[in-house]
Design a protein around this motif. Structure first.
Motif, PDB file in Angstrom:
ATOM      1  N   HIS A 281      45.686  68.680  85.119  1.00 56.33           N
ATOM      2  CA  HIS A 281      45.830  67.419  84.373  1.00 56.33           C
ATOM      3  C   HIS A 281      47.029  67.466  83.436  1.00 56.33           C
ATOM      4  CE1 HIS A 281      44.576  63.745  82.352  1.00 56.33           C
ATOM      5  NE2 HIS A 281      44.777  64.372  81.192  1.00 56.33           N
ATOM      6  N   MET A 282      47.193  68.570  82.718  1.00 61.64           N
ATOM      7  CA  MET A 282      48.312  68.692  81.790  1.00 61.64           C
ATOM      8  C   MET A 282      49.640  68.786  82.522  1.00 61.64           C
ATOM      9  SD  MET A 282      46.823  71.186  78.785  1.00 61.64           S
ATOM     10  CE  MET A 282      48.328  70.983  77.843  1.00 61.64           C
ATOM     11  N   THR A 283      49.650  69.415  83.696  1.00 63.79           N
ATOM     12  CA  THR A 283      50.887  69.473  84.483  1.00 63.79           C
ATOM     13  C   THR A 283      51.284  68.084  84.940  1.00 63.79           C
ATOM     14  OG1 THR A 283      50.351  71.706  85.251  1.00 63.79           O
ATOM     15  CG2 THR A 283      51.965  70.459  86.524  1.00 63.79           C
ATOM     16  N   THR A 284      50.298  67.299  85.407  1.00 62.20           N
ATOM     17  CA  THR A 284      50.589  65.919  85.804  1.00 62.20           C
ATOM     18  C   THR A 284      51.107  65.111  84.621  1.00 62.20           C
ATOM     19  OG1 THR A 284      48.846  66.028  87.485  1.00 62.20           O
ATOM     20  CG2 THR A 284      49.603  63.843  86.827  1.00 62.20           C
ATOM     21  N   LEU A 285      50.475  65.293  83.461  1.00 55.70           N
ATOM     22  CA  LEU A 285      50.907  64.575  82.266  1.00 55.70           C
ATOM     23  C   LEU A 285      52.327  64.969  81.873  1.00 55.70           C
ATOM     24  CD1 LEU A 285      50.214  62.700  79.913  1.00 55.70           C
ATOM     25  CD2 LEU A 285      49.230  64.666  78.721  1.00 55.70           C
ATOM     26  N   ALA A 286      52.634  66.266  81.894  1.00 54.84           N
ATOM     27  CA  ALA A 286      53.981  66.725  81.535  1.00 54.84           C
ATOM     28  C   ALA A 286      55.013  66.185  82.515  1.00 54.84           C
ATOM     29  CB  ALA A 286      54.022  68.252  81.507  1.00 54.84           C
ATOM     30  N   ASN A 287      54.679  66.201  83.812  1.00 53.30           N
ATOM     31  CA  ASN A 287      55.612  65.670  84.811  1.00 53.30           C
ATOM     32  C   ASN A 287      55.855  64.177  84.604  1.00 53.30           C
ATOM     33  OD1 ASN A 287      55.978  68.137  86.111  1.00 53.30           O
ATOM     34  ND2 ASN A 287      54.250  67.814  87.498  1.00 53.30           N
TER      35      ASN A 287
END
Length: 476
Positions: A281-287
Motif C-alpha cells: 500500500h505504501m509503495t503504491t502511495l509513494a509511486n
C-alpha cells in the motif's frame, strides 16, 4: 531596428520558459483571476465616479435653464389670463428696475396652442423652427398639466429644451390652451458630450493601465507562493523517490520470511502478511505521489506519438481481466479502431487503468463494466460505465481532489489511496483533454475521458518524424 529580432526572440524565450516552469498553468490561472478582481473593482469605482460626475455636471448646466423656462411659462400663463387671448403669447412688461431675462443672443422661444392643440398665430411664430412647433408636447401638457423634452431643431439653435404649461380654464377641469417655451441648450449638450468623451477616454486608458499593472503586481505577489509550491513539489518528489527503495526492501524481506512460515508461529506469520500488505500500500502511495509531483512539475517524461485508442483499451482490458474475474465482473468493449490521439501511450494507459480499476473495485458482484469510444466534435472520447454502488451527488464536485475518498473505510479496504482520479485528471490535462464523472447512487458511475483527436495530417507528420528518427536499414 536591428535590435527588434533580438528583443522578440528574448520575449518568446521568456514566455516559453515561464510556460515550462512547474505549476505554470496553476499560477497563470491565479494571476489572471487576481488581475480580473483588481480590474473589476477599479472598473466599478470608475463607473460610479464617471456617472456621478456626469449627472452632477448635467444637473449644474441644465437645471438653471429648466428653472428659467418654468418662470417664463408661468409669466406667459399670466399674460394669457390677464391680457387677452388674442395676444396670449405676449409677456407682461417687467416691473421697473427688473432686467428682463431675454437677451438677443440667447432668446426664449414662445408658442401658444388652443384647447384643440392648434397653433395660435403670433407675430414671431413664423420665425420659430418647425420642430419646436410640434404639437406632441402640447398634447402631453393637456393630459398632465405640464411636460418637457429636448428636441433637435437643426440650424444655429441645435438642441432646444422645451417646457409646456397648460392654462387651466374657469372650471378647473379643462384647459384653455397650452403655452410652450424653449431655449437652446446646444452649448450645454456640447459640453456634456465632451465630458462624456473624456470620461470614456480616461477610463479606457486607466483600465488598460490597470490590467497591465495588475498582471505585473499579481506576478510579483505570487512569487513567494510559487517558490513555496515549487519547494513543496520538490520535497514530495524527493520523499516519494527515497521511500520506494526501503519499502521495496521491507516487502522483499517480509516475503522471504514468509517462505518458511511452516516453522513459524501463526501470529508471526500474520504479522508478516500485514507488513507485506502495508508495504504494498505504501509503495503504491509513494509511486502515485511521485507521478503526481512529476506531472505537476512538468518533469514527467512524455512521448508524443500517434496512439490508437483501440490499442490502449485492449491493453487495459488485458491487464484488468484477472481482477474482474476475481470480482465476478463482466467486461464489455465497444471500441472504434480508427480513433487516434497524439500523446504518451504509457500515461494514457495508466489513466485508463485508474478508471477501470475504480469501475471494478466499487462494483457489485455479478455487475458489468462497459467501455465505449466515440468521436464527437473532433474530440476522441473514452466512456467507462459501471453498474456499481454509485456516488452521492454532494461528493461529485470533490472527486479528483488529492486523498479525497467518498468512503474512507471501504476505499482503504479496497486498496485505494485517494490519488487515482487525481492522476487520471492530471494525465488528461497534460494531453489537453478532460475527465468528467457522472454518477447515480445504487445505479452506477460514468467516467468520460476526452482527448483531442489526431487529424490525418498530424498522423502523417508524426509517422514521417518517426521514420526520419529511425536509423536507415543497411543492406548486406
Amino acid at each position: 531596428m536591428k535590435n527588434e529580432p533580438s528583443l522578440l526572440w528574448r520575449l518568446r524565450r521568456y514566455l516559453h520558459r515561464q510556460s515550462r516552469e512547474p505549476g505554470a498553468a496553476l499560477f497563470s490561472g491565479l494571476r489572471l483571476r487576481l488581475t480580473l478582481w483588481y480590474s473589476s473593482v477599479l472598473a466599478i469605482a470608475l463607473i460610479f465616479f464617471g456617472v456621478t460626475l456626469y449627472l452632477g455636471v448635467q444637473q449644474l448646466l441644465l437645471s438653471p435653464i429648466t428653472d428659467d423656462l418654468t418662470s417664463h411659462a408661468q409669466m406667459g400663463a399670466q399674460g394669457w389670463l390677464a391680457i387677452s387671448p388674442d395676444h396670449s403669447c405676449s409677456m407682461p412688461s417687467p416691473r421697473p428696475g427688473v432686467v428682463p431675462d431675454i437677451v438677443p443672443h440667447d432668446p426664449i422661444l414662445i408658442a401658444c396652442f388652443d384647447q384643440n392643440a392648434n397653433l395660435l398665430q403670433e407675430e414671431n411664430t413664423s420665425q420659430l423652427p418647425t420642430a419646436f412647433l410640434d404639437t406632441s408636447l402640447a398634447l402631453k401638457a393637456m393630459q398632465n398639466g405640464s411636460a418637457s423634452d429636448i428636441i433637435d431643431t437643426g440650424g444655429p439653435l441645435g438642441q432646444v429644451d422645451r417646457y409646456a404649461l397648460g392654462i387651466p380654464g374657469p372650471d378647473g377641469k379643462s384647459y384653455l390652451g397650452v403655452i410652450v417655451v424653449g431655449k437652446s441648450v446646444q452649448a450645454q449638450e456640447t459640453a456634456l458630450s465632451i465630458i462624456l468623451t473624456l470620461l470614456f477616454a480616461v477610463g479606457g486608458v486607466t483600465m488598460l493601465g490597470a490590467v497591465i499593472g495588475g498582471l505585473f503586481l499579481s506576478h510579483r505577489a505570487l512569487v513567494p507562493a510559487r517558490l513555496a509550491w515549487n519547494n513543496q513539489q520538490r520535497f514530495i518528489a524527493d520523499a516519494s523517490h527515497e521511500l520506494r527503495t526501503p519499502l521495496t526492501l521491507l516487502r522483499a524481506d517480509a516475503e522471504v520470511l514468509l517462505r518458511s512460515r511452516k516453522g513459524m508461529d501463526p501470529e508471526d506469520a500474520e504479522l508478516l502478511e500485514d507488513i507485506v500488505t502495508e508495504a504494498n500500500h505504501m509503495t503504491t502511495l509513494a509511486n502515485n505521489m511521485l507521478t503526481l509531483a512529476r506531472l505537476d512539475a512538468g518533469s514527467q517524461h512524455r512521448e508524443h506519438e500517434v496512439v490508437s485508442l483501440d490499442t490502449i483499451v485492449q491493453a487495459g482490458l488485458r491487464r484488468v481481466t484477472a481482477f474482474a474475474d476475481q470480482k465476478s465482473i463482466t467486461l464489455h468493449a465497444e471500441v472504434r479502431d480508427d480513433l487516434r490521439v497524439i500523446g504518451d501511450p504509457l500515461l494514457l494507459e495508466q489513466a485508463l487503468l485508474v478508471l477501470l480499476d475504480n469501475a471494478i473495485k466499487y462494483n457489485h458482484a455479478g455487475g458489468s463494466v462497459t467501455i465505449h469510444t466515440a468521436l464527437v466534435d473532433q474530440q476522441a472520447q473514452i466512456e467507462i460505465s459501471d453498474t456499481g454502488i454509485g456516488i452521492p451527488a454532494e461528493h461529485l464536485p470533490n472527486l479528483g481532489e488529492r486523498f479525497y475518498r467518498v468512503d474512507k473505510a471501504r476505499s482503504r479496504a479496497a486498496g485505494g489511496t485517494g490519488l487515482g482520479l487525481s492522476i487520471a485528471r492530471s494525465i488528461a490535462t497534460s494531453h489537453d483533454g478532460s475527465l468528467r464523472l457522472e454518477s447515480t447512487p445504487h445505479e452506477g458511475t460514468r467516467a468520460l475521458l476526452t482527448l483531442p483527436a489526431a487529424s490525418s495530417s498530424q498522423t502523417h507528420q508524426a509517422q514521417e518524424a518517426i521514420a526520419l528518427a529511425s536509423p536507415p536499414m543497411q543492406s548486406k
